[in-house]
Design a protein around this motif. Structure first.
Motif, mmCIF file in Angstrom:
data_model
loop_
_atom_site.group_PDB
_atom_site.id
_atom_site.type_symbol
_atom_site.label_atom_id
_atom_site.label_comp_id
_atom_site.label_asym_id
_atom_site.label_seq_id
_atom_site.Cartn_x
_atom_site.Cartn_y
_atom_site.Cartn_z
ATOM 1 N N ARG A 50 22.506 -22.805 13.505
ATOM 2 C CA ARG A 50 21.081 -23.260 13.780
ATOM 3 C C ARG A 50 21.205 -24.740 14.377
ATOM 4 N NH1 ARG A 50 17.131 -21.404 8.991
ATOM 5 N NH2 ARG A 50 17.787 -19.165 9.010
ATOM 6 N N HIS A 51 21.939 -25.340 13.985
ATOM 7 C CA HIS A 51 21.762 -26.907 14.091
ATOM 8 C C HIS A 51 23.215 -27.351 14.831
ATOM 9 C CE1 HIS A 51 18.679 -27.757 11.475
ATOM 10 N NE2 HIS A 51 19.011 -26.705 10.655
ATOM 11 N N ARG A 52 24.003 -26.554 15.363
ATOM 12 C CA ARG A 52 25.368 -26.947 15.987
ATOM 13 C C ARG A 52 25.030 -27.577 17.466
ATOM 14 N NH1 ARG A 52 27.951 -21.899 18.966
ATOM 15 N NH2 ARG A 52 25.955 -20.708 19.549
ATOM 16 N N ASP A 53 24.131 -27.124 18.132
ATOM 17 C CA ASP A 53 23.680 -27.624 19.422
ATOM 18 C C ASP A 53 23.161 -29.228 19.324
ATOM 19 O OD1 ASP A 53 24.836 -25.336 20.898
ATOM 20 O OD2 ASP A 53 22.587 -24.638 21.256
ATOM 21 N N LYS A 54 22.477 -29.254 18.331
ATOM 22 C CA LYS A 54 21.834 -30.688 18.145
ATOM 23 C C LYS A 54 23.014 -31.737 17.890
ATOM 24 C CE LYS A 54 18.804 -33.252 15.221
ATOM 25 N NZ LYS A 54 18.307 -34.268 15.901
ATOM 26 N N ILE A 55 23.980 -31.150 16.721
ATOM 27 C CA ILE A 55 24.864 -32.008 16.226
ATOM 28 C C ILE A 55 25.713 -32.288 17.442
ATOM 29 C CG2 ILE A 55 26.600 -32.241 14.484
ATOM 30 C CD1 ILE A 55 23.526 -32.447 13.591
ATOM 31 N N TYR A 56 26.162 -31.330 18.062
ATOM 32 C CA TYR A 56 27.184 -31.523 19.306
ATOM 33 C C TYR A 56 26.720 -32.373 20.163
ATOM 34 C CZ TYR A 56 29.554 -30.421 23.435
ATOM 35 O OH TYR A 56 30.170 -30.603 24.749
ATOM 36 N N ALA A 57 25.321 -32.133 20.699
ATOM 37 C CA ALA A 57 24.762 -32.970 21.670
ATOM 38 C C ALA A 57 24.723 -34.483 21.191
ATOM 39 C CB ALA A 57 23.375 -32.553 22.027
ATOM 40 N N ARG A 58 24.329 -34.776 19.969
ATOM 41 C CA ARG A 58 24.425 -36.153 19.388
ATOM 42 C C ARG A 58 25.608 -36.662 19.672
ATOM 43 N NH1 ARG A 58 21.634 -38.187 20.731
ATOM 44 N NH2 ARG A 58 19.570 -37.777 19.570
ATOM 45 N N ALA A 59 26.769 -36.029 19.171
ATOM 46 C CA ALA A 59 28.040 -36.519 19.179
ATOM 47 C C ALA A 59 28.415 -36.887 20.830
ATOM 48 C CB ALA A 59 29.241 -35.548 18.428
ATOM 49 N N TYR A 60 28.042 -35.985 21.611
ATOM 50 C CA TYR A 60 28.421 -36.142 23.031
ATOM 51 C C TYR A 60 27.734 -37.394 23.610
ATOM 52 C CZ TYR A 60 29.430 -35.451 27.866
ATOM 53 O OH TYR A 60 29.863 -35.649 29.051
ATOM 54 N N ALA A 69 33.609 -34.833 21.247
ATOM 55 C CA ALA A 69 32.062 -34.418 20.598
ATOM 56 C C ALA A 69 32.568 -33.237 19.855
ATOM 57 C CB ALA A 69 31.348 -34.244 21.840
ATOM 58 N N LEU A 70 33.394 -32.217 20.481
ATOM 59 C CA LEU A 70 33.748 -31.097 19.704
ATOM 60 C C LEU A 70 34.402 -31.526 18.345
ATOM 61 C CD1 LEU A 70 34.925 -28.607 22.247
ATOM 62 C CD2 LEU A 70 33.210 -28.024 20.676
ATOM 63 N N ASP A 71 35.433 -32.138 18.446
ATOM 64 C CA ASP A 71 36.107 -32.506 17.207
ATOM 65 C C ASP A 71 35.234 -33.119 16.194
ATOM 66 O OD1 ASP A 71 38.379 -31.648 18.331
ATOM 67 O OD2 ASP A 71 39.311 -33.420 18.731
ATOM 68 N N LEU A 72 34.341 -34.310 16.671
ATOM 69 C CA LEU A 72 33.575 -34.962 15.566
ATOM 70 C C LEU A 72 32.524 -34.034 15.036
ATOM 71 C CD1 LEU A 72 33.871 -38.294 17.364
ATOM 72 C CD2 LEU A 72 34.882 -37.803 15.070
ATOM 73 N N SER A 73 31.886 -33.423 15.798
ATOM 74 C CA SER A 73 30.794 -32.593 15.382
ATOM 75 C C SER A 73 31.549 -31.604 14.245
ATOM 76 C CB SER A 73 30.438 -31.714 16.536
ATOM 77 O OG SER A 73 30.944 -30.692 17.085
ATOM 78 N N GLN A 74 32.521 -30.944 14.628
ATOM 79 C CA GLN A 74 33.205 -30.102 13.693
ATOM 80 C C GLN A 74 33.400 -30.814 12.077
ATOM 81 O OE1 GLN A 74 35.956 -28.381 16.035
ATOM 82 N NE2 GLN A 74 35.211 -26.534 16.437
ATOM 83 N N GLU A 75 34.223 -32.050 12.363
ATOM 84 C CA GLU A 75 34.459 -32.795 11.363
ATOM 85 C C GLU A 75 33.148 -33.119 10.570
ATOM 86 O OE1 GLU A 75 36.601 -36.255 12.247
ATOM 87 O OE2 GLU A 75 36.498 -37.210 10.287
ATOM 88 N N ALA A 76 32.022 -33.212 11.282
ATOM 89 C CA ALA A 76 30.827 -33.834 10.443
ATOM 90 C C ALA A 76 30.099 -32.331 9.734
ATOM 91 C CB ALA A 76 29.552 -33.927 11.440
ATOM 92 N N TRP A 77 30.433 -31.222 10.104
ATOM 93 C CA TRP A 77 30.114 -29.967 9.439
ATOM 94 C C TRP A 77 31.129 -29.834 8.068
ATOM 95 C CZ3 TRP A 77 25.794 -28.039 10.016
ATOM 96 C CH2 TRP A 77 24.948 -28.071 11.097
ATOM 97 N N VAL A 78 32.368 -30.170 8.339
ATOM 98 C CA VAL A 78 33.330 -30.257 7.169
ATOM 99 C C VAL A 78 32.895 -31.210 6.186
ATOM 100 C CG1 VAL A 78 35.500 -30.381 6.410
ATOM 101 C CG2 VAL A 78 35.179 -29.236 8.389
ATOM 102 N N LYS A 79 32.475 -32.244 6.708
ATOM 103 C CA LYS A 79 31.937 -33.502 5.729
ATOM 104 C C LYS A 79 30.667 -33.044 5.012
ATOM 105 C CE LYS A 79 34.065 -37.748 6.214
ATOM 106 N NZ LYS A 79 35.341 -37.123 6.255
ATOM 107 N N LEU B 58 26.254 -26.297 22.843
ATOM 108 C CA LEU B 58 27.989 -26.419 22.494
ATOM 109 C C LEU B 58 28.694 -25.505 23.623
ATOM 110 C CD1 LEU B 58 29.211 -27.420 19.945
ATOM 111 C CD2 LEU B 58 29.345 -25.017 19.229
ATOM 112 N N PRO B 59 29.715 -26.053 24.136
ATOM 113 C CA PRO B 59 30.453 -24.971 25.025
ATOM 114 C C PRO B 59 31.447 -24.024 24.466
ATOM 115 C CG PRO B 59 31.394 -27.018 24.900
ATOM 116 C CD PRO B 59 30.450 -27.099 23.912
ATOM 117 N N GLU B 60 31.220 -23.728 23.070
ATOM 118 C CA GLU B 60 32.074 -22.646 22.441
ATOM 119 C C GLU B 60 31.325 -21.586 21.688
ATOM 120 O OE1 GLU B 60 34.456 -24.713 19.607
ATOM 121 O OE2 GLU B 60 36.073 -25.490 21.220
ATOM 122 N N SER B 61 31.822 -20.416 21.532
ATOM 123 C CA SER B 61 31.093 -19.532 20.789
ATOM 124 C C SER B 61 30.922 -19.464 19.454
ATOM 125 C CB SER B 61 31.735 -18.353 21.041
ATOM 126 O OG SER B 61 32.784 -17.861 20.194
#
Lengths: 226, 167
Positions: A50-60, A69-79, B58-61
């Motif tokens: 639900r929130h991945r686009d917003k989190i990724y967009a903010r990181a970008y 942006a991809l790495d940090l957004s994923q790290e944010a989800w893990v945290k 997001l550019p990934e699935s």
């Protein structure tokens, strides 16, 4: 207890129990957060979706780089998962996650800045640079622009700011944070926040006004008040 | 307009100025054309920014993005479980292995010394301080003593010496 059963136990009695992904996709954020806090990873996956686009967009918007942006957004989800027990629901889940990704981006940007020698240009910008004394723009930079064009220009203008100025603008204008909150997140004084915000706004106005002038093929001095 | 005034005006327009300072800035804003122009510039910039942030999907699935997050979560949980297991071991049990090792070593040394007390070792190699080039080998079990010299036999030092076996 399995994830679906956990989620069903949180639903009011009037709600028909559901199974699997359908159940998660129908649940409210608060319900999913409670289930995830009890270890339901399926509920957390739905929150990510639900929130991945917003989190990724903010990181970008802060990093200006897709890989970071991809790495940090994923790290944010893990945290987010690891700190889920600390989430009390004072703000929305999306806002809470946005704060996490902002902090991670700021850490990454500080590390990057430490690694680079500080340029003279950056030092000038910190002090206010030429924009402090430039004429006030009275032209409306959005006039006659389609939404897509406007967004493209804002994106381009943001990319030209230093990370400190960009971040302060993002936090104030997009995340609607107060000076005090920004100072805390950025680990600086309120005075520095005010100074950076002032510079960032003036620089953004100047950039957008210049592009508008270029579009019109003019550089009309009467649009600027000395 | 100086820098302090600019920042004060900005704080006023952002609603961040303390209440007691607001009337003075409001009066100044009403009277100062430059301040009003700056106010207008900020209003235009703010209206441009409102809703002007580009959406960036997001550019990934969903599956691929989640699989990486899930992997990191599980890796973190495994590491956390290992650390918790280490923490769960009481301090005296953590000292058990080094203490046991030390005890075995001490025991071995003590047995060896008991079995071969000083002076009763099966053989001994000695060198005399007076002549560091001469070495003596004594085999106590066989009752053999062997003396040899490290310098050449034709040197003056070895006139009377060779290797003699004394039984």
């Amino acid at each position: 207890m399995a994830g679906a059963e956990r989620l069903n136990s949180l639903l009011p009695p009037s709600v028909e129990p559901m199974t699997g992904n359908a159940q998660h996709s129908a649940a409210a954020d608060e319900t999913l957060v409670k289930a995830a806090q009890k270890g339901d990873m399926g509920a957390f996956e739905e929150l990510v979706a639900r929130h991945r686009d917003k989190i990724y967009a903010r990181a970008y918007s802060m990093m200006r780089n897709e890989d970071d942006a991809l790495d940090l957004s994923q790290e944010a989800w893990v945290k987010g998962w690891q700190r889920l027990q600390q989430f009390q629901g004072d703000a929305s889940f999306g806002t809470w996650m946005t704060r996490i990704v902002i902090n991670l981006c700021l850490d990454a940007l500080r590390r990057r800045k430490r690694q680079q020698a500080e340029s003279v240009e950056v030092l000038n910008e910190e002090a206010g640079g030429v924009e402090r004394h430039m004429p006030v723009m009275t032209v409306n930079p959005t006039e006659g622009l389609e939404r897509a064009e406007l967004r493209e220009r804002i994106d381009r203008a943001m990319a030209q700011l230093t990370y400190e100025h960009r971040t302060v603008l993002i936090l104030h204008e997009f995340e609607e944070m107060e000076y005090k909150q920004i100072a805390k997140v950025m680990d600086c004084s309120i005075g520095t926040v005010m100074s950076r915000l002032f510079y960032a706004r003036r620089r953004l106005a100047a950039l957008m006004a210049n592009w508008k002038d270029e579009d019109e093929g003019t550089n009309t001095p009467d649009k600027q008040k000395p | 307009m100086n820098n302090d005034q600019e920042l004060k005006l900005q704080a006023f327009l952002d609603g961040e100025l303390p209440a007691r300072e607001r009337p003075a800035v409001a009066d100044w804003l009403a009277a100062d054309a430059e301040a009003r122009a700056l106010q207008q510039e900020w209003a235009l910039t703010r209206s441009a920014l409102a809703g002007g942030e580009p959406p960036r999907p997001l550019p990934e699935s969903r599956e691929f993005y989640w699989s990486k997050i899930q992997r990191e979560i599980l890796r973190g949980e495994k590491a956390g479980a290992r650390a918790a297991a280490r923490r769960a071991v009481p301090w005296w049990r953590r000292l058990l292995v080094p203490t046991a090792g030390l005890a075995v070593l001490t025991l071995g040394l003590s047995v060896a010394l008991n079995y071969w007390p000083p002076g009763r070792q099966p053989h001994v190699v000695e060198t005399a301080l007076a002549d560091s080039g001469a070495f003596t080998y004594r085999d106590l079990k066989e009752g053999i003593t062997l003396v040899w010299l490290s310098y050449p036999a034709d040197s003056g030092l070895a006139d009377d010496a060779g290797a003699d076996i004394i039984e």
